[in-house]
Scaffold this motif. Structure first.
Motif, mmCIF file in Angstrom:
data_model
loop_
_atom_site.group_PDB
_atom_site.id
_atom_site.type_symbol
_atom_site.label_atom_id
_atom_site.label_comp_id
_atom_site.label_asym_id
_atom_site.label_seq_id
_atom_site.Cartn_x
_atom_site.Cartn_y
_atom_site.Cartn_z
ATOM 1 N N MET A 1 39.078 12.205 37.225
ATOM 2 C CA MET A 1 38.842 11.839 38.610
ATOM 3 C C MET A 1 38.614 10.336 38.696
ATOM 4 N N ALA A 2 39.236 9.718 39.668
ATOM 5 C CA ALA A 2 39.095 8.280 39.857
ATOM 6 C C ALA A 2 37.710 7.955 40.409
ATOM 7 N N LYS A 3 37.236 6.764 40.067
ATOM 8 C CA LYS A 3 35.952 6.317 40.604
ATOM 9 C C LYS A 3 36.098 5.982 42.075
ATOM 10 N N ALA A 4 35.036 6.185 42.807
ATOM 11 C CA ALA A 4 35.040 5.824 44.229
ATOM 12 C C ALA A 4 35.133 4.316 44.357
ATOM 13 N N GLU A 5 35.821 3.879 45.394
ATOM 14 C CA GLU A 5 35.928 2.459 45.670
ATOM 15 C C GLU A 5 35.343 2.201 47.048
ATOM 16 N N GLU A 46 30.691 7.258 57.420
ATOM 17 C CA GLU A 46 29.531 8.155 57.323
ATOM 18 C C GLU A 46 29.806 9.480 58.027
ATOM 19 N N SER A 47 30.443 9.425 59.196
ATOM 20 C CA SER A 47 30.784 10.634 59.939
ATOM 21 C C SER A 47 31.806 11.476 59.167
ATOM 22 N N LEU A 48 32.813 10.840 58.599
ATOM 23 C CA LEU A 48 33.817 11.565 57.813
ATOM 24 C C LEU A 48 33.170 12.254 56.614
ATOM 25 N N GLU A 49 32.241 11.578 55.965
ATOM 26 C CA GLU A 49 31.537 12.184 54.826
ATOM 27 C C GLU A 49 30.713 13.387 55.258
ATOM 28 N N ARG A 50 29.965 13.253 56.350
ATOM 29 C CA ARG A 50 29.138 14.366 56.837
ATOM 30 C C ARG A 50 29.983 15.600 57.148
ATOM 31 N N ARG A 51 31.191 15.374 57.688
ATOM 32 C CA ARG A 51 32.078 16.481 58.049
ATOM 33 C C ARG A 51 32.970 16.902 56.876
ATOM 34 N N GLN A 52 32.738 16.312 55.705
ATOM 35 C CA GLN A 52 33.504 16.596 54.484
ATOM 36 C C GLN A 52 34.996 16.363 54.696
ATOM 37 N N MET A 53 35.315 15.269 55.389
ATOM 38 C CA MET A 53 36.701 14.913 55.669
ATOM 39 C C MET A 53 37.071 13.557 55.065
ATOM 40 N N CYS A 54 36.228 13.040 54.212
ATOM 41 C CA CYS A 54 36.427 11.715 53.626
ATOM 42 C C CYS A 54 37.441 11.791 52.492
ATOM 43 N N THR A 55 38.463 10.945 52.553
ATOM 44 C CA THR A 55 39.444 10.823 51.491
ATOM 45 C C THR A 55 39.119 9.562 50.708
ATOM 46 N N GLN A 56 38.901 9.708 49.411
ATOM 47 C CA GLN A 56 38.511 8.554 48.593
ATOM 48 C C GLN A 56 39.534 8.234 47.512
ATOM 49 N N ASP A 57 40.645 8.916 47.505
ATOM 50 C CA ASP A 57 41.577 8.733 46.400
ATOM 51 C C ASP A 57 42.652 7.696 46.663
ATOM 52 N N GLY A 58 42.629 7.046 47.824
ATOM 53 C CA GLY A 58 43.617 6.029 48.113
ATOM 54 C C GLY A 58 44.977 6.599 48.479
ATOM 55 N N SER A 59 45.065 7.895 48.721
ATOM 56 C CA SER A 59 46.355 8.508 49.029
ATOM 57 C C SER A 59 46.672 8.478 50.517
ATOM 58 N N TYR A 60 45.780 7.936 51.316
ATOM 59 C CA TYR A 60 45.990 7.914 52.763
ATOM 60 C C TYR A 60 46.529 6.558 53.177
ATOM 61 N N TYR A 61 47.599 6.552 53.895
ATOM 62 C CA TYR A 61 48.175 5.307 54.393
ATOM 63 C C TYR A 61 48.566 5.478 55.842
ATOM 64 N N MET A 62 48.358 4.464 56.645
ATOM 65 C CA MET A 62 48.728 4.525 58.063
ATOM 66 C C MET A 62 50.089 3.885 58.239
#
Length: 62
Positions: A1-5, A46-62
């Protein structure tokens, strides 16, 4: 697992730290990064984390 950035925009130090790559304000250029949680944190991240919707792997791009 990658480290959080954690990222914030470069500047005078008043920008908030982000931890979720799916945050609409996630910095993609001209940013500082850290491997440990920093304050002040982005409210959206913080809101994304509380709702368990936080993506931390860098795979999200707009």
């Amino acid at each position: 697992m990658a480290k959080a950035e954690f990222r914030r925009r470069e500047g005078n130090g008043t920008h908030r730290w982000h931890c979720c790559s799916n945050c609409k304000d996630w910095p993609t250029e001209h940013y500082e990064s850290a491997q440990t949680r920093r304050k002040p944190s982005c409210h959206e991240c913080e809101s994304l984390e509380r709702r368990q919707m936080c993506t931390q792997d860098g795979s999200y791009y707009m």
